[in-house]
Design a protein around this motif. Structure first.
Motif, PDB file in Angstrom:
ATOM      1  N   ASN A 122      -9.853  -4.159  -0.918  1.00 10.22           N
ATOM      2  CA  ASN A 122      -8.907  -4.284  -2.013  1.00 10.22           C
ATOM      3  C   ASN A 122      -7.583  -3.640  -1.661  1.00 10.22           C
ATOM      4  N   ILE A 123      -6.607  -4.027  -2.452  1.00 13.41           N
ATOM      5  CA  ILE A 123      -5.341  -3.309  -2.377  1.00 13.41           C
ATOM      6  C   ILE A 123      -5.616  -1.948  -2.989  1.00 13.41           C
ATOM      7  N   LYS A 124      -4.914  -0.962  -2.526  1.00 10.30           N
ATOM      8  CA  LYS A 124      -5.146   0.388  -3.046  1.00 10.30           C
ATOM      9  C   LYS A 124      -5.070   0.402  -4.571  1.00 10.30           C
ATOM     10  N   ASP A 158       0.830  -1.211   0.000  1.00 10.33           N
ATOM     11  CA  ASP A 158       0.000   0.000   0.000  1.00 10.33           C
ATOM     12  C   ASP A 158       0.860   1.255   0.000  1.00 10.33           C
ATOM     13  N   TYR A 159       1.920   1.201   0.767  1.00 14.32           N
ATOM     14  CA  TYR A 159       2.776   2.374   0.867  1.00 14.32           C
ATOM     15  C   TYR A 159       3.463   2.675  -0.477  1.00 14.32           C
ATOM     16  N   ASN A 212      -3.592 -10.358  -5.352  1.00 13.23           N
ATOM     17  CA  ASN A 212      -4.783 -11.114  -4.953  1.00 13.23           C
ATOM     18  C   ASN A 212      -4.425 -12.257  -4.013  1.00 13.23           C
ATOM     19  N   SER A 213      -3.283 -12.916  -4.336  1.00 13.12           N
ATOM     20  CA  SER A 213      -2.896 -14.052  -3.491  1.00 13.12           C
ATOM     21  C   SER A 213      -2.569 -13.586  -2.074  1.00 13.12           C
ATOM     22  N   LEU A 214      -2.088 -12.362  -1.962  1.00 13.94           N
ATOM     23  CA  LEU A 214      -1.779 -11.811  -0.631  1.00 13.94           C
ATOM     24  C   LEU A 214      -3.058 -11.645   0.177  1.00 13.94           C
ATOM     25  N   PRO A 217       1.150  -9.032 -12.113  1.00 20.31           N
ATOM     26  CA  PRO A 217       1.314  -8.664 -10.695  1.00 20.31           C
ATOM     27  C   PRO A 217       0.003  -8.727  -9.907  1.00 20.31           C
ATOM     28  N   LYS A 218      -1.110  -8.504 -10.590  1.00 19.51           N
ATOM     29  CA  LYS A 218      -2.406  -8.530  -9.894  1.00 19.51           C
ATOM     30  C   LYS A 218      -2.617  -9.871  -9.201  1.00 19.51           C
TER      31      LYS A 218
END
Ligand SMILES: [Zn+2]
Length: 491
Positions: free
Chosen positions: A58-60, A12-13, A45-47, A40-41
């Motif tokens: 969601n991820i940012k 996120d950072y 998503n796996s994270l 990379p998506k």
């Protein structure tokens, strides 16, 4: 491997800092062999799937700025631009079954990577970030993938598709993709200032190769005083400066013969005028160019030594090879090579035999041969000795065993060679009468390569000792010379 809870805040950072997803994977320590770099998506998503994060969350959202670390080198849009440019290059005309490629990145992406890593280490002191500068990994310090490796993983397939052939690291056809960035030099200049500050009085040139080495040693405080940490978002992405096509040189070897005198080995221009009307190189190049289509200017001619313009090259011929730069093809039919041979002999001046492709590793034999090998000459000599039979028997007596000759740099090459005595060997020689001529004889001699045989006959104002004239005791000169053997198994 770190847990998703440790990784997600870093992801996120980095997104907040406008980093591209591939740079994020890189700084998290992902290996380039993982398919995540292609998509990379999937990784992000796996994270979420394995982490504590609510799957609804969601991820940012990724930002659309130019990536401040790679300057968009790893973006699909850059790869698309490269493939578009590749379509405009004449790669179809290269008859190669595969290709390989290298990328020259802007110099400052190394500086920017250094900056982001420095920043991340301070921001997330508990995360074990990888090392940018080591080449071998160990348990404690994982390695961060170098840019070229990431680039290769993400672009090979696209390039392969547009070039219609597979990418292979041992291909003889390679591309160099040069990526540029408008402020590259300005950014790197700051690094130069730092280095000059720390290494006083040393004149240091900064290159792509030594930048990592300097960054590795750079003091953190000093770096921060000159560079923005984290790196600033650039206004423009990388651009494609150019794409070079490079095919490995090709070598054709053979032996040549020269049937007429006053034919040079290569064009010899003196005072703007060609000294001879014909030369071996031109005759061979003309035929090679006509049969195989190579450009005249892409070829260079090298032979194992050379005979004088007025000396014929007969017998077994002289070893030579042609280097062809950036050849569009490297496979030929045997018939094509024979065609070249037939075309050369039509000149009635020159002939070549055994024309074939030779591996580069073989070439040094020709250079070595130039110094070491024995050469056999046949000469017609004219003597002032009143009794030619006697002269011949003197020569044959001396010629039975090896004769060591000292040649002080001969007069005719004095303008281009250092004045030095050189020791050469005449291994053996025989003389024979020429029926009907009381002042002529035929002389066959086997010499060390590099011996000046004309001077060995007339003595070169006593600069060659001993010489045929001194052995006979009467001035003797050479009126015609043929080289009949060069003792080198080639090609
Ligand atoms: Zn990036």
């Amino acid at each position: 491997m770190a847990s998703p809870e440790e990784i997600l805040p870093i992801v996120d950072y980095l997104i907040d800092l406008s980093c591209c997803p591939r740079c994020i994977l890189r700084f998290l320590g992902q290996h380039a062999k993982e398919t995540f770099y292609l998509n990379p998506k999937e990784y992000f998503n796996s994270l979420i799937m394995t982490g504590d994060k609510d799957p609804q969350e969601n991820i940012k959202k990724l930002k659309s700025n130019v990536c401040p670390v790679c300057l968009d080198c790893y973006k699909d849009s850059t790869i698309e631009k490269i493939t578009e440019q590749l379509k405009t290059l004449d790669l179809e005309s290269y008859d190669y079954s595969n290709f390989f490629f290298n990328v020259s990145f802007p110099k400052c992406i190394a500086v920017r990577a250094h900056s982001i890593l420095l920043h991340l280490k301070n921001k997330f002191p508990n995360y074990r970030f990888g090392n940018l500068y080591e080449t071998t990994s160990n348990e404690n310090v994982p390695l961060l993938e170098p840019p070229h490796k990431i680039f290769r993983v993400i672009s090979s397939k696209a390039l392969s598709e547009v070039l219609n052939r597979p990418c292979h690291p041992k291909s003889q056809l390679s591309l160099l993709i040069c990526l540029g960035y408008e402020d590259d030099d300005i950014e790197v200049k700051n690094l130069k200032d730092i280095i000059n500050n720390t290494k006083k009085n040393q004149h240091i040139r900064i290159s792509r190769n030594n930048i990592p080495e300097f960054l590795k040693e750079t003091d953190e405080k000093m770096f921060k005083s000159r560079f923005s940490v984290p790196p600033e978002i650039p206004n423009t992405p990388v651009s494609i400066v150019n794409i070079e096509i490079n095919a490995e040189p090709l070598f054709l070897g053979g032996r040549y013969f020269k049937f007429k005198r006053n034919v040079g080995q290569t064009p010899w221009i003196k005072d703007g005028q060609s000294v001879t009307d014909y030369n071996v190189q031109d005759e061979v190049f003309k035929a090679v160019s006509s049969v195989l289509g190579f450009d005249y200017n892409s070829m260079t001619f090298t032979a194992s030594g050379r005979e004088d313009v007025d000396v014929r090259m007969l017998g077994t011929g002289r070893p030579f090879y042609i280097k062809i730069d950036n050849p569009k093809r490297r496979k030929f039919l045997q018939e094509d090579l024979h065609k070249i041979e037939r075309m050369v002999i039509q000149s009635e001046l020159v002939a070549i035999t055994n024309l074939q492709t030779v591996p580069e590793s073989e070439l040094r034999r020709i250079k070595h041969g130039e110094e070491q090998k024995r050469k056999t000459y046949k000469a017609i000599c004219k003597t002032t000795c009143p009794n030619v039979k006697e002269a011949i028997s003197v020569i044959n007596k001396h010629g039975e065993s090896q004769l060591n000759v000292t040649q002080l740099t001969v007069m005719r090459v004095l303008h281009r060679r250092t004045l030095l005595p050189r020791n050469k060997i005449i291994y053996h020689m025989t003389a024979e009468e020429i029926p009907g001529h009381s002042d002529l004889f035929e002389l066959v001699m086997v010499t060390q390569a590099g011996a000046y045989v004309k001077e060995f006959v007339h003595g070169d104002f006593k600069r060659t000792q001993p010489n045929i004239s001194s052995l006979i005791g009467y001035p003797t000169d050479m009126i015609a010379l043929d080289c009949i053997d060069i003792d080198l198994a080639w090609p």
